[in-house]
Design a protein around this motif. Sequence first.
Motif, PDB file in Angstrom:
ATOM      1  N   ALA A 329     -31.464  27.756 -34.073  1.00 23.65           N
ATOM      2  CA  ALA A 329     -30.899  27.571 -35.414  1.00 23.65           C
ATOM      3  C   ALA A 329     -31.659  28.405 -36.437  1.00 23.65           C
ATOM      4  CB  ALA A 329     -30.962  26.098 -35.806  1.00 23.65           C
ATOM      5  N   HIS A 330     -30.956  28.820 -37.488  1.00 23.60           N
ATOM      6  CA  HIS A 330     -31.580  29.541 -38.592  1.00 23.60           C
ATOM      7  C   HIS A 330     -32.106  28.508 -39.591  1.00 23.60           C
ATOM      8  CE1 HIS A 330     -30.335  33.575 -37.362  1.00 23.60           C
ATOM      9  NE2 HIS A 330     -29.175  33.035 -37.007  1.00 23.60           N
ATOM     10  N   ILE A 331     -33.237  27.910 -39.256  1.00 21.37           N
ATOM     11  CA  ILE A 331     -33.795  26.808 -40.040  1.00 21.37           C
ATOM     12  C   ILE A 331     -34.080  27.225 -41.484  1.00 21.37           C
ATOM     13  CG2 ILE A 331     -35.599  25.056 -40.136  1.00 21.37           C
ATOM     14  CD1 ILE A 331     -33.768  24.931 -37.702  1.00 21.37           C
ATOM     15  N   GLU A 332     -34.384  28.510 -41.670  1.00 19.56           N
ATOM     16  CA  GLU A 332     -34.701  28.977 -43.015  1.00 19.56           C
ATOM     17  C   GLU A 332     -33.549  28.757 -43.996  1.00 19.56           C
ATOM     18  OE1 GLU A 332     -33.135  32.504 -40.627  1.00 19.56           O
ATOM     19  OE2 GLU A 332     -34.424  30.754 -40.299  1.00 19.56           O
ATOM     20  N   MET A 333     -32.316  28.752 -43.477  1.00 20.17           N
ATOM     21  CA  MET A 333     -31.165  28.511 -44.351  1.00 20.17           C
ATOM     22  C   MET A 333     -31.197  27.094 -44.902  1.00 20.17           C
ATOM     23  SD  MET A 333     -28.377  30.489 -41.942  1.00 20.17           S
ATOM     24  CE  MET A 333     -26.941  30.017 -42.894  1.00 20.17           C
ATOM     25  N   ALA A 334     -31.653  26.144 -44.083  1.00 23.99           N
ATOM     26  CA  ALA A 334     -31.751  24.758 -44.544  1.00 23.99           C
ATOM     27  C   ALA A 334     -32.864  24.606 -45.573  1.00 23.99           C
ATOM     28  CB  ALA A 334     -31.992  23.831 -43.364  1.00 23.99           C
ATOM     29  N   TRP A 335     -33.986  25.292 -45.367  1.00 16.51           N
ATOM     30  CA  TRP A 335     -35.059  25.242 -46.356  1.00 16.51           C
ATOM     31  C   TRP A 335     -34.596  25.796 -47.705  1.00 16.51           C
ATOM     32  CZ3 TRP A 335     -39.042  22.282 -46.288  1.00 16.51           C
ATOM     33  CH2 TRP A 335     -39.646  21.904 -45.083  1.00 16.51           C
ATOM     34  N   TYR A 336     -33.796  26.866 -47.655  1.00 15.15           N
ATOM     35  CA  TYR A 336     -33.306  27.438 -48.911  1.00 15.15           C
ATOM     36  C   TYR A 336     -32.370  26.449 -49.620  1.00 15.15           C
ATOM     37  CZ  TYR A 336     -31.091  30.419 -52.348  1.00 15.15           C
ATOM     38  OH  TYR A 336     -30.627  30.927 -53.528  1.00 15.15           O
ATOM     39  N   GLY A 337     -31.454  25.842 -48.850  1.00 19.16           N
ATOM     40  CA  GLY A 337     -30.556  24.862 -49.454  1.00 19.16           C
ATOM     41  C   GLY A 337     -31.315  23.696 -50.055  1.00 19.16           C
ATOM     42  N   LEU A 338     -32.358  23.241 -49.360  1.00 20.70           N
ATOM     43  CA  LEU A 338     -33.175  22.155 -49.890  1.00 20.70           C
ATOM     44  C   LEU A 338     -33.852  22.576 -51.189  1.00 20.70           C
ATOM     45  CD1 LEU A 338     -34.506  19.379 -49.638  1.00 20.70           C
ATOM     46  CD2 LEU A 338     -36.262  20.432 -48.185  1.00 20.70           C
ATOM     47  N   GLY A 339     -34.335  23.814 -51.236  1.00 19.67           N
ATOM     48  CA  GLY A 339     -34.946  24.310 -52.460  1.00 19.67           C
ATOM     49  C   GLY A 339     -33.986  24.277 -53.632  1.00 19.67           C
ATOM     50  N   GLU A 340     -32.743  24.686 -53.400  1.00 15.75           N
ATOM     51  CA  GLU A 340     -31.746  24.667 -54.472  1.00 15.75           C
ATOM     52  C   GLU A 340     -31.441  23.240 -54.927  1.00 15.75           C
ATOM     53  OE1 GLU A 340     -30.108  27.160 -56.227  1.00 15.75           O
ATOM     54  OE2 GLU A 340     -31.702  28.377 -55.366  1.00 15.75           O
ATOM     55  N   ALA A 341     -31.355  22.318 -53.966  1.00 17.76           N
ATOM     56  CA  ALA A 341     -31.072  20.924 -54.324  1.00 17.76           C
ATOM     57  C   ALA A 341     -32.224  20.325 -55.122  1.00 17.76           C
ATOM     58  CB  ALA A 341     -30.820  20.110 -53.057  1.00 17.76           C
ATOM     59  N   LEU A 342     -33.456  20.609 -54.720  1.00 16.15           N
ATOM     60  CA  LEU A 342     -34.622  20.093 -55.440  1.00 16.15           C
ATOM     61  C   LEU A 342     -34.742  20.724 -56.823  1.00 16.15           C
ATOM     62  CD1 LEU A 342     -37.099  20.135 -52.439  1.00 16.15           C
ATOM     63  CD2 LEU A 342     -36.300  18.087 -53.643  1.00 16.15           C
ATOM     64  N   ARG A 343     -34.400  22.002 -56.933  1.00 20.94           N
ATOM     65  CA  ARG A 343     -34.388  22.654 -58.251  1.00 20.94           C
ATOM     66  C   ARG A 343     -33.423  21.921 -59.175  1.00 20.94           C
ATOM     67  NH1 ARG A 343     -33.912  28.312 -60.398  1.00 20.94           N
ATOM     68  NH2 ARG A 343     -33.938  29.206 -58.308  1.00 20.94           N
ATOM     69  N   GLY A 344     -32.263  21.572 -58.647  1.00 23.80           N
ATOM     70  CA  GLY A 344     -31.281  20.855 -59.453  1.00 23.80           C
ATOM     71  C   GLY A 344     -31.770  19.510 -59.940  1.00 23.80           C
ATOM     72  N   GLN A 345     -32.730  18.938 -59.229  1.00 21.01           N
ATOM     73  CA  GLN A 345     -33.327  17.657 -59.635  1.00 21.01           C
ATOM     74  C   GLN A 345     -34.599  17.859 -60.445  1.00 21.01           C
ATOM     75  OE1 GLN A 345     -31.841  14.351 -58.811  1.00 21.01           O
ATOM     76  NE2 GLN A 345     -30.343  16.013 -58.890  1.00 21.01           N
ATOM     77  N   ARG A 346     -34.861  19.126 -60.809  1.00 24.09           N
ATOM     78  CA  ARG A 346     -36.018  19.495 -61.625  1.00 24.09           C
ATOM     79  C   ARG A 346     -37.344  19.158 -60.923  1.00 24.09           C
ATOM     80  NH1 ARG A 346     -34.058  20.822 -66.521  1.00 24.09           N
ATOM     81  NH2 ARG A 346     -36.130  20.793 -67.492  1.00 24.09           N
ATOM     82  N   ASP A 347     -37.287  19.177 -59.605  1.00 24.25           N
ATOM     83  CA  ASP A 347     -38.497  18.948 -58.801  1.00 24.25           C
ATOM     84  C   ASP A 347     -39.072  20.318 -58.440  1.00 24.25           C
ATOM     85  OD1 ASP A 347     -40.479  18.277 -57.013  1.00 24.25           O
ATOM     86  OD2 ASP A 347     -39.230  16.948 -55.798  1.00 24.25           O
ATOM     87  N   ALA A 348     -39.733  20.936 -59.409  1.00 22.45           N
ATOM     88  CA  ALA A 348     -40.189  22.312 -59.242  1.00 22.45           C
ATOM     89  C   ALA A 348     -41.226  22.447 -58.133  1.00 22.45           C
ATOM     90  CB  ALA A 348     -40.762  22.838 -60.555  1.00 22.45           C
ATOM     91  N   LYS A 349     -42.101  21.483 -57.981  1.00 22.83           N
ATOM     92  CA  LYS A 349     -43.167  21.566 -56.984  1.00 22.83           C
ATOM     93  C   LYS A 349     -42.584  21.646 -55.572  1.00 22.83           C
ATOM     94  CE  LYS A 349     -47.336  19.195 -55.329  1.00 22.83           C
ATOM     95  NZ  LYS A 349     -46.863  19.063 -53.930  1.00 22.83           N
ATOM     96  N   ASN A 350     -41.724  20.704 -55.228  1.00 28.77           N
ATOM     97  CA  ASN A 350     -41.152  20.685 -53.889  1.00 28.77           C
ATOM     98  C   ASN A 350     -40.133  21.799 -53.686  1.00 28.77           C
ATOM     99  OD1 ASN A 350     -42.553  18.474 -52.643  1.00 28.77           O
ATOM    100  ND2 ASN A 350     -41.401  17.096 -53.976  1.00 28.77           N
ATOM    101  N   ALA A 351     -39.445  22.194 -54.759  1.00 30.37           N
ATOM    102  CA  ALA A 351     -38.506  23.314 -54.660  1.00 30.37           C
ATOM    103  C   ALA A 351     -39.263  24.595 -54.339  1.00 30.37           C
ATOM    104  CB  ALA A 351     -37.726  23.471 -55.960  1.00 30.37           C
ATOM    105  N   ALA A 352     -40.391  24.817 -55.022  1.00 29.71           N
ATOM    106  CA  ALA A 352     -41.195  26.012 -54.749  1.00 29.71           C
ATOM    107  C   ALA A 352     -41.680  26.021 -53.307  1.00 29.71           C
ATOM    108  CB  ALA A 352     -42.390  26.062 -55.704  1.00 29.71           C
ATOM    109  N   GLU A 353     -42.101  24.866 -52.809  1.00 34.28           N
ATOM    110  CA  GLU A 353     -42.567  24.773 -51.425  1.00 34.28           C
ATOM    111  C   GLU A 353     -41.440  25.089 -50.447  1.00 34.28           C
ATOM    112  OE1 GLU A 353     -44.274  20.937 -50.891  1.00 34.28           O
ATOM    113  OE2 GLU A 353     -46.000  21.330 -52.200  1.00 34.28           O
ATOM    114  N   ALA A 354     -40.229  24.618 -50.755  1.00 35.09           N
ATOM    115  CA  ALA A 354     -39.090  24.880 -49.872  1.00 35.09           C
ATOM    116  C   ALA A 354     -38.741  26.370 -49.850  1.00 35.09           C
ATOM    117  CB  ALA A 354     -37.877  24.056 -50.323  1.00 35.09           C
ATOM    118  N   PHE A 355     -38.700  26.988 -51.031  1.00 36.64           N
ATOM    119  CA  PHE A 355     -38.406  28.424 -51.080  1.00 36.64           C
ATOM    120  C   PHE A 355     -39.484  29.228 -50.348  1.00 36.64           C
ATOM    121  CE2 PHE A 355     -36.031  27.484 -55.223  1.00 36.64           C
ATOM    122  CZ  PHE A 355     -34.788  27.560 -54.605  1.00 36.64           C
TER     123      PHE A 355
END
Length: 420
Positions: A329-355
Amino acid sequence: MKPYGSSRFRRLFFRTVLILAFTLLTTLAVASHPKAENSKPKPAQQILKYHLQDEHTRRGFEHFYNLQYDKAIKEFETALEKNPDDAFAVNHLLSGVMFKEMYRIGALDSELYAKEGFLQSKQFPVEQKTKDRIKALMQQSLQLSDAKLKTNPNDVDALYARGVTRGLKSTYTALIEKAWFSALRSAVGARHDHEKVLELAPDYTDAKMIVGMHNYVIGSVSWAVKVAASIIGLSGSREKGIKYLYEAANGGGEAAVDAKIALALFLRREERYKEAIELIDGLNNSYPHNFLMALELANLYNASGKAPEAIASYHKLLKAAESGAYPEAHIEMAWYGLGEALRGQRDAKNAAEAFERVLQFQKTDPDLRLRASLGAGEMCDVLQRREDAVKHYQTVVAEDPDSPRASLAKKHLKQPYRMM
């Protein structure tokens, strides 16, 4: 000056080709023709009737939709050995070989096709041996269909099989060889073959998938692109497209699954998220090893504004991937999607980690890496990690200097990004 000689027209024309090629990415199956139903698709219903009623074909499709391409190819090869003169059997194998390679090189990432820059990008790196096999299977299938059509021009199965082959050829020619006009000819041929099938057999529901996708796409684009499409005999209606895809999805033939995938993509564009989620959730339950289905379900939750469900789905997907549920699986695609979702929740710390997790994968698609770099830079700015942010922006500018993404990075280099 001729209006159709302008560079703007050419860009619109080529974009039309590209959109048509991408919508044919789900044109995989060849089918029987159960009675049509004009209602919402039934999530639990998948393929009810195969053209080749044998165990190898059935198991091949099960493996195929679970992204287990090597197993699918083996089953389809056995089915073809037992049915050497059947164009449907050839198309099954062609789909397995072609989509295995497209998944391997990252050509099934829908984000790639939303950017005009893709038109100028390099060809995907496909080995010559694989190219030769794909072309040989295409030629074999077309020869079998054409031979039957010479005897009987109204042979609906032969027309349908030829249309599927032409659709696959259009996708391959556009994405792999970047031969746009050749791809367009194949796409138009596929639609005409399946329109002819529906003239002869209106209840041949699988033929409504290609016709439905073409109708929706052409019905959705701008007037200028509609003009470009009309020149080559293509017209469309969004409403008719959705209707046809519903009927193909409910038909129970080999195109039912593909029709549901296409329908979910279009319903998402229409912001009919509830229906799209029901479709993908049903497919995800039916094909539990299909990484792309699980990823799309999480993406749909995020697009529909259900951020908590999206974040939970991404985490569930990543955990399952770590346990081996999604081989290759291209797991990196899921990490990117998670980053976008966390950004939308203004969770910059975890979004940065996901990206930044995306950037740790060595074989990540270059386009995805740059999107993640930009996202990581923006989140670092929010966290007041300016030095890290600058490094990410510089990477984007250096690797993709003329893109809109680079323009944003340059802007952020001058003025730190601030979350609105």
